[in-house]
Design an enzyme around this catalytic site. Structure first.
Site, PDB file in Angstrom:
ATOM      1  N   MET A   1      24.293   9.723   2.853  1.00  0.00           N
ATOM      2  CA  MET A   1      23.982  11.028   3.471  1.00  0.00           C
ATOM      3  C   MET A   1      24.162  10.821   4.903  1.00  0.00           C
ATOM      4  SD  MET A   1      23.201  13.866   3.104  1.00  0.00           S
ATOM      5  CE  MET A   1      22.342  14.326   1.464  1.00  0.00           C
TER       6      MET A   1
ATOM      7  N   PHE B   1     -11.935  -7.360  13.795  1.00  0.00           N
ATOM      8  CA  PHE B   1     -11.146  -7.768  12.841  1.00  0.00           C
ATOM      9  C   PHE B   1     -10.447  -6.673  11.866  1.00  0.00           C
ATOM     10  CE2 PHE B   1      -9.731  -9.896   8.777  1.00  0.00           C
ATOM     11  CZ  PHE B   1      -8.357 -10.437   9.287  1.00  0.00           C
ATOM     12  N   GLN B   2      -9.293  -6.383  11.848  1.00  0.00           N
ATOM     13  CA  GLN B   2      -8.683  -5.552  10.761  1.00  0.00           C
ATOM     14  C   GLN B   2      -9.185  -3.964  11.137  1.00  0.00           C
ATOM     15  OE1 GLN B   2      -8.536  -7.164   6.837  1.00  0.00           O
ATOM     16  NE2 GLN B   2      -6.446  -7.869   7.522  1.00  0.00           N
TER      17      GLN B   2
ATOM     18  N   LYS C   1     -17.495  -0.970   5.744  1.00  0.00           N
ATOM     19  CA  LYS C   1     -18.079  -1.988   4.707  1.00  0.00           C
ATOM     20  C   LYS C   1     -19.469  -1.812   4.286  1.00  0.00           C
ATOM     21  CE  LYS C   1     -17.210  -6.670   3.013  1.00  0.00           C
ATOM     22  NZ  LYS C   1     -16.628  -8.068   3.545  1.00  0.00           N
TER      23      LYS C   1
ATOM     24  N   GLU D   1       0.864  -1.158  -0.001  1.00  0.00           N
ATOM     25  CA  GLU D   1       0.049  -0.109  -0.095  1.00  0.00           C
ATOM     26  C   GLU D   1       0.936   1.396  -0.005  1.00  0.00           C
ATOM     27  OE1 GLU D   1      -0.524  -2.644   1.820  1.00  0.00           O
ATOM     28  OE2 GLU D   1      -2.656  -3.095   1.743  1.00  0.00           O
TER      29      GLU D   1
HETATM   30  C1  LIG Z   1      17.932  15.037   2.040  1.00  0.00           C
HETATM   31  C2  LIG Z   1      17.366  16.379   1.869  1.00  0.00           C
HETATM   32  C3  LIG Z   1      18.091  17.521   1.515  1.00  0.00           C
HETATM   33  C4  LIG Z   1      17.295  18.863   1.378  1.00  0.00           C
HETATM   34  N1  LIG Z   1      18.166  19.994   1.118  1.00  0.00           N
HETATM   35  C5  LIG Z   1      17.452  20.863   0.607  1.00  0.00           C
HETATM   36  C6  LIG Z   1      18.097  21.989   0.085  1.00  0.00           C
HETATM   37  O1  LIG Z   1      19.274  22.156  -0.240  1.00  0.00           O
HETATM   38  N2  LIG Z   1      17.473  23.135  -0.175  1.00  0.00           N
HETATM   39  C7  LIG Z   1      16.029  23.159  -0.432  1.00  0.00           C
HETATM   40  O2  LIG Z   1      15.518  24.149  -0.740  1.00  0.00           O
HETATM   41  N3  LIG Z   1      15.563  22.239   0.223  1.00  0.00           N
HETATM   42  C8  LIG Z   1      15.941  20.986   0.733  1.00  0.00           C
HETATM   43  N4  LIG Z   1      15.264  19.966   0.904  1.00  0.00           N
HETATM   44  C9  LIG Z   1      13.709  20.001   1.094  1.00  0.00           C
HETATM   45  C10 LIG Z   1      13.132  20.531   2.230  1.00  0.00           C
HETATM   46  O3  LIG Z   1      13.152  19.739   3.285  1.00  0.00           O
HETATM   47  C11 LIG Z   1      11.824  21.329   1.912  1.00  0.00           C
HETATM   48  O4  LIG Z   1      11.125  20.366   1.732  1.00  0.00           O
HETATM   49  C12 LIG Z   1      11.810  22.378   0.901  1.00  0.00           C
HETATM   50  O5  LIG Z   1      12.679  23.212   1.128  1.00  0.00           O
HETATM   51  C13 LIG Z   1      10.507  22.995   0.800  1.00  0.00           C
HETATM   52  O6  LIG Z   1      10.215  23.740  -0.204  1.00  0.00           O
HETATM   53  P1  LIG Z   1       9.296  25.010  -0.555  1.00  0.00           P
HETATM   54  O7  LIG Z   1       9.787  25.980   0.462  1.00  0.00           O
HETATM   55  O8  LIG Z   1       9.352  25.180  -1.942  1.00  0.00           O
HETATM   56  O9  LIG Z   1       7.910  24.431   0.189  1.00  0.00           O
HETATM   57  P2  LIG Z   1       6.746  23.364  -0.305  1.00  0.00           P
HETATM   58  O10 LIG Z   1       6.690  22.143   0.521  1.00  0.00           O
HETATM   59  O11 LIG Z   1       6.899  23.238  -1.659  1.00  0.00           O
HETATM   60  O12 LIG Z   1       5.466  24.183  -0.179  1.00  0.00           O
HETATM   61  C14 LIG Z   1       4.947  25.036  -0.795  1.00  0.00           C
HETATM   62  C15 LIG Z   1       4.486  26.430  -0.270  1.00  0.00           C
HETATM   63  O13 LIG Z   1       3.683  27.191  -1.269  1.00  0.00           O
HETATM   64  C16 LIG Z   1       2.344  27.429  -1.054  1.00  0.00           C
HETATM   65  N5  LIG Z   1       1.566  26.995  -1.920  1.00  0.00           N
HETATM   66  C17 LIG Z   1       1.020  25.905  -2.459  1.00  0.00           C
HETATM   67  N6  LIG Z   1       0.167  26.390  -3.378  1.00  0.00           N
HETATM   68  C18 LIG Z   1       0.207  27.646  -3.714  1.00  0.00           C
HETATM   69  C19 LIG Z   1      -0.662  28.537  -4.677  1.00  0.00           C
HETATM   70  N7  LIG Z   1      -1.408  28.044  -5.330  1.00  0.00           N
HETATM   71  N8  LIG Z   1      -0.252  29.892  -4.438  1.00  0.00           N
HETATM   72  C20 LIG Z   1       0.573  30.289  -3.556  1.00  0.00           C
HETATM   73  N9  LIG Z   1       1.281  29.613  -2.741  1.00  0.00           N
HETATM   74  C21 LIG Z   1       1.057  27.916  -2.858  1.00  0.00           C
HETATM   75  C22 LIG Z   1       2.199  26.367   0.163  1.00  0.00           C
HETATM   76  O14 LIG Z   1       1.367  27.105   1.129  1.00  0.00           O
HETATM   77  C23 LIG Z   1       3.626  26.320   0.998  1.00  0.00           C
HETATM   78  O15 LIG Z   1       3.822  27.496   1.602  1.00  0.00           O
HETATM   79  C24 LIG Z   1      15.932  18.882   1.376  1.00  0.00           C
HETATM   80  C25 LIG Z   1      15.300  17.522   1.690  1.00  0.00           C
HETATM   81  C26 LIG Z   1      16.009  16.185   1.706  1.00  0.00           C
HETATM   82  C27 LIG Z   1      15.560  15.204   2.162  1.00  0.00           C
HETATM   83  C1  LIG Z   2      12.284   5.922   5.801  1.00  0.00           C
HETATM   84  C2  LIG Z   2      13.552   6.647   6.043  1.00  0.00           C
HETATM   85  N1  LIG Z   2      14.381   6.030   6.882  1.00  0.00           N
HETATM   86  C3  LIG Z   2      15.440   6.678   7.249  1.00  0.00           C
HETATM   87  C4  LIG Z   2      16.015   8.032   6.504  1.00  0.00           C
HETATM   88  C5  LIG Z   2      17.167   8.760   7.166  1.00  0.00           C
HETATM   89  N2  LIG Z   2      17.995   8.656   5.691  1.00  0.00           N
HETATM   90  C6  LIG Z   2      17.881   9.926   4.921  1.00  0.00           C
HETATM   91  S1  LIG Z   2      19.099   9.673   3.851  1.00  0.00           S
HETATM   92  C7  LIG Z   2      19.470   8.075   4.263  1.00  0.00           C
HETATM   93  C8  LIG Z   2      20.238   7.220   3.137  1.00  0.00           C
HETATM   94  C9  LIG Z   2      19.925   6.927   1.887  1.00  0.00           C
HETATM   95  O1  LIG Z   2      20.954   5.821   1.706  1.00  0.00           O
HETATM   96  P1  LIG Z   2      20.772   5.548  -0.128  1.00  0.00           P
HETATM   97  O2  LIG Z   2      19.637   5.225  -0.540  1.00  0.00           O
HETATM   98  O3  LIG Z   2      21.972   4.480  -0.408  1.00  0.00           O
HETATM   99  O4  LIG Z   2      21.225   6.881  -0.825  1.00  0.00           O
HETATM  100  P2  LIG Z   2      22.711   7.767  -0.687  1.00  0.00           P
HETATM  101  O5  LIG Z   2      22.659   8.864   0.412  1.00  0.00           O
HETATM  102  O6  LIG Z   2      23.716   6.808  -0.383  1.00  0.00           O
HETATM  103  O7  LIG Z   2      22.958   8.341  -1.893  1.00  0.00           O
HETATM  104  C10 LIG Z   2      18.886   7.630   5.397  1.00  0.00           C
HETATM  105  C11 LIG Z   2      18.783   6.278   6.105  1.00  0.00           C
HETATM  106  C12 LIG Z   2      14.847   8.381   5.496  1.00  0.00           C
HETATM  107  N3  LIG Z   2      15.136   9.627   5.083  1.00  0.00           N
HETATM  108  N4  LIG Z   2      13.640   7.891   5.343  1.00  0.00           N
END
Ligand SMILES: Cc1cc2nc3c(=O)[nH]c(=O)nc-3n(C[C@H](O)[C@H](O)[C@H](O)COP(=O)(O)OP(=O)(O)OC[C@H]3O[C@@H](n4cnc5c(N)ncnc54)[C@H](O)[C@@H]3O)c2cc1C
Ligand SMILES: Cc1ncc(C[n+]2csc(CCOP(=O)(O)OP(=O)(O)O)c2C)c(N)n1
Ligand SMILES: [Mg+2]
Lengths: 163, 575
Positions: free
Chosen positions: B479, B112-113, B162, B50
């Site tokens: 990472m 159940f479930q 259901k 799922e």
């Molecule tokens: C490993 C990892 C590293 C990351 N590193 C970075 C990084 O270096 N830089 C980075 O930027 N992010 C990074 N992120 C992502 C970060 O965690 C956020 O998800 C991201 O920065 C949010 O983006 P955003 O501000 O565009 O918001 P979003 O989550 O895209 O939110 C959208 C915003 O727009 C608004 N909105 C929606 N619809 C409308 C509309 N029709 N009109 C006006 N407003 C609207 C919403 O209300 C909200 O405030 C990383 C994530 C991970 C997993």
């Molecule tokens: C479901 C989940 N568990 C744990 C994490 C924490 N986490 C962030 S990046 C990462 C490593 C990912 O490893 P891989 O897919 O091999 O990517 P790489 O960083 O090596 O490119 C982990 C464990 C996560 N983001 N999501």
């Protein structure tokens, strides 16, 4: 800062838990919460007393407004308003103390609603401050039980919070 | 028309124009599945887990802008869907998830479930509904689609006991074309006074910066953003969620900002005097330490969700409204006035920005022996003509994909930013491929992430989805290892992945093509070969340099200019 927020909520199952869940998930304080149906069966009215900075209050009202079940919202403490909470307080009342407590209750416009040989139940209404003051005025050792309703309130004047 | 609950659900979904249901059957939804069996208008996609269903619906929604639809059973079906629901919620993706529930008389009896699906999903949905009466079914479904796809979009769960879908209880049905909800009225226009104020500020700017996010993509406002930014001639950066909203290859684009954003984007943010935030939510991965964020800037923020405004960073001119209409109005205002920002100041600002760019912060060292992951992404860009849909999982590979594949179009870059859900990439790519059967779809993943939803390779076989899986296999939770290298003195606590499968053979066992590439000189040809196989899923296992790190890196909670850079740039920065 203490704030009182009044909400009209859709009378849907789960609406209350959405509000309560929002406060716990986002780490906002709830000092008290009171909710009951209104003359309009489709909504219930909730009053929340909370504390926090202006910035936190702003987020609280925005997040509450975002809940789909919230129909309308008003921060009562923003303007002139009437505020009431109710308290039932059971106290030990024996000997000379009985008269003393009665007198104190009168000063706070309380009503003694139940009497036994050794106890009173006093009903007091007013602002939370007034209820606090009453509790402080009574000798701690005599207090057996305190039940408070949480504040409810309504804005003064022409404006009304309704759907 | 007299229909049963199950029939109402299917008839409604057809009337609503739904193309796909991503689902998995079980006891509580069998009346609905029996109805699916009798119809063929909507394509039901049988997933293997799922979570996969929710990510597929999510990928479909991100690529098309239309809500994705999921159908799962009660109990474990619903709980398995939760990760995908939360993923969509954090990134504001429209999705409608139908969950089966035990019959109404049994609710609350630990049947159940049975799980309290409404309770479990409440904190990670835009809204949820429990339908207790078949008479409420059609209108509730309409509300679910309306809430999911309007305003700030998000997932909506509809929990259906259901007995509400019983075949022999029939009631009249009519498609509810319109619905009004007195308690839900998203804003449709920006406030004119606020827009004027914002424009005055923008026209007075000497060191302006445009910072845009996922909201621009969600609102389909890329055209408006381009026009607005080009009229003004300002530098522009996108968040991870906003990539593609402004062309990644354009001169005015200075790359992504934030934790792994470019040096120039972060420096320009820090030094700007007017910041124009558009559909972005000042996330902590962008802002770093709030106290040190954009110290000299006046901030304009356009967002449809009032609670996004001044949530983390206090802004000066908020505009609540949809990006598209607000930008249109502001473009019109700009066209009406002759006033433009001071050209000399802007030119000086650009010289500064170009200087920051010249340190080449994305530089990496070439190696003849070990495949550099960045190089694979660059070659992927070439092999696909820069025009693929690219999904990713979470980790270093995700950042390299974001940094090295410039997106010129919106809705092409599909990743889990807010929740950072490993396992997202493959099913999301499948959702995209269902929507666009002819398009090139690549999933850039890591050996850690891919196994979290690897079972969906089976679904991909069943429906012949010719996705290209680009596994940047560094043998590490890279990472995590990177953080341990920088923050925990290289103590690699449980970040090395022992006993990995032979991915090529694994893919073959699912009926796909598997490839293992371990020489830099083979990268290009392998990619070309894989993309030439237009009707096959190809799983490309690239053995990459395990020691490679993602640069620049803004340390969490520090200021925007506090970036770790590759040694190469460090020298240049000092020079
Ligand atoms: C490993 C990892 C590293 C990351 N590193 C970075 C990084 O270096 N830089 C980075 O930027 N992010 C990074 N992120 C992502 C970060 O965690 C956020 O998800 C991201 O920065 C949010 O983006 P955003 O501000 O565009 O918001 P979003 O989550 O895209 O939110 C959208 C915003 O727009 C608004 N909105 C929606 N619809 C409308 C509309 N029709 N009109 C006006 N407003 C609207 C919403 O209300 C909200 O405030 C990383 C994530 C991970 C997993
Ligand atoms: C479901 C989940 N568990 C744990 C994490 C924490 N986490 C962030 S990046 C990462 C490593 C990912 O490893 P891989 O897919 O091999 O990517 P790489 O960083 O090596 O490119 C982990 C464990 C996560 N983001 N999501
Ligand atoms: Mg890895």
């Amino acid at each position: 800062m203490r704030h009182i927020i009044a909400l009209l909520l859709e009378n849907e199952p789960g609406a209350l838990s959405r509000v309560a869940g929002l406060f716990s998930a986002r780490g906002y304080n709830i000092e008290s919460l009171s909710v009951a149906p209104t003359e309009d069966p489709s909504v219930s009215r909730m009053t929340i007393t909370t504390t926090g900075s202006e910035a936190i209050l702003e987020q609280i009202t925005k997040q509450l407004n975002k809940l789909v079940d919230v129909v309308k919202l008003l921060e009562l403490t923003e303007g002139a308003h009437v505020e009431r909470a109710m308290m039932l307080i059971k106290v030990r009342a024996t000997g000379a103390g009985r008269e003393e407590i009665k007198r104190l209750s009168d000063i706070f416009r309380g009503r003694i609603v139940d009497v036994t040989n050794s106890t009173y139940i006093i009903e007091v209404t007013g602002t939370d401050d007034k209820l606090d003051a009453f509790i402080t005025a009574i000798d701690r050792k005599l207090i057996m039980e305190v039940v408070r309703s949480g504040a409810i309130g309504v804005g003064r004047g022409e404006k009304a919070l309704r759907v | 028309m007299e229909l049963s609950g199950a029939q109402i659900i299917m008839q409604f979904l057809e009337d609503e124009g739904v193309e796909f249901i991503f689902g998995y059957p079980g006891g509580a939804v069998l009346h609905i599945y029996d109805e699916i069996y009798r119809r063929d208008k909507i394509k039901h996609i049988l997933v293997r887990h799922e979570q996969g269903a929710t990510h597929m619906a999510d990928g479909y929604a991100r690529a098309t802008g239309k809500p994705g639809v999921v159908l799962v059973t009660s109990g474990p079906g619903a709980t398995n869907a939760v990760t995908g629901i939360a993923t969509a919620h954090m990134d504001s993706i429209p999705m409608v998830v139908l969950t089966g529930q035990v019959p109404t008389p049994a609710i609350g009896s630990d049947a159940f479930q049975e799980v309290d699906c409404i309770g479990i999903t409440r904190p990670c949905v835009k809204h949820n509904f429990l339908v207790k009466d078949v008479h409420d079914l059609a209108s509730t479904l309409k509300k679910a689609f309306y809430v999911a796809s309007s305003g700030r979009p998000g997932p909506v769960v509809v929990d259906i006991p259901k007995d509400v879908t019983l075949p022999d209880v029939k009631i009249p049905y009519e498609y509810p074309a319109n619905i009004t909800m007195r308690s839900y009225n998203p804003v449709s226009r920006g406030h004119t006074g606020q827009m004027k104020k914002a424009l005055d500020l923008i026209l007075s700017a000497k060191r302006p910066m445009v910072y845009t996010g996922g909201g621009v993509i969600l609102d389909g406002a890329s055209e408006e953003l381009r026009e607005f930014t080009r009229i003004l001639g300002f530098p522009i950066t996108n968040t991870l969620m906003g990539l593609g909203a402004y062309p990644g290859t354009d001169e005015q684009f200075v790359g992504m900002l934030g934790m792994h954003g470019t040096y120039e984007a972060n420096m320009a943010m820090h030094n700007c005097d007017v910041l124009i935030g558009i559909g972005a939510r000042f996330d902590d991965r962008v802002v770093g330490d709030v106290k040190q964020f954009c110290p000299g800037a006046k901030i304009v923020h356009i967002d449809i969700d009032p609670s996004s405004i001044s949530k983390t960073v206090k802004v000066d001119v908020p505009i609540v409204g949809p990006v598209k209409s607000v930008l249109r109005d502001m473009i019109a205002m700009l066209k009406e006035t002759n006033s433009r920002p001071d050209a000399d100041s802007l030119a000086a600002w650009w010289r500064q920005v170009r200087e920051w760019q010249s340190i080449d912060c994305l530089h990496y060292e070439w190696s003849d022996e070990r495949i550099k992951p960045q190089y694979v992404v660059q070659k992927l860009y070439e092999a696909t003509g820069g025009d693929a849909f690219v999904t990713s999982d979470v980790g270093q590979h995700q950042m390299w994909a974001a940094q090295f594949y410039p997106f010129d179009k919106p809705n092409r870059w599909i990743n889990s930013g807010g929740l950072g859900t490993m396992g997202f990439g493959l099913p999301a790519a499948m959702g995209v491929q269902f929507a666009f059967p002819e398009a090139q779809v690549a999933c850039v993943t890591g050996e850690g992430s891919i196994v979290m939803c690897i079972q969906e390779l089976s679904t991909a076989k069943q429906y012949n989805l010719p996705i290209k899986v680009i596994n940047l296999n560094n043998g590490y939770l890279g990472m995590v290892r990177q953080w341990q290298e920088f923050i925990y003195e290289k103590r690699e606590s449980h970040s090395y992945l022992d006993s990995l499968p032979d991915f090529a053979k694994l893919a073959e066992s699912f009926g796909h093509v598997g490839m293992r590439i371990d020489k830099p000189s083979d990268v290009d040809s392998a990619l070309k070969e894989a993309f030439a196989m237009k009707d096959r899923l190809v799983f490309m296992d690239f053995v990459t340099d395990p020691s490679e790190n993602v640069f620049p890196m803004m340390m969490a909670g520090k200021g925007q200019t506090d970036m770790l850079l590759p040694a190469f740039c460090k020298e240049r920065e000092l020079a």
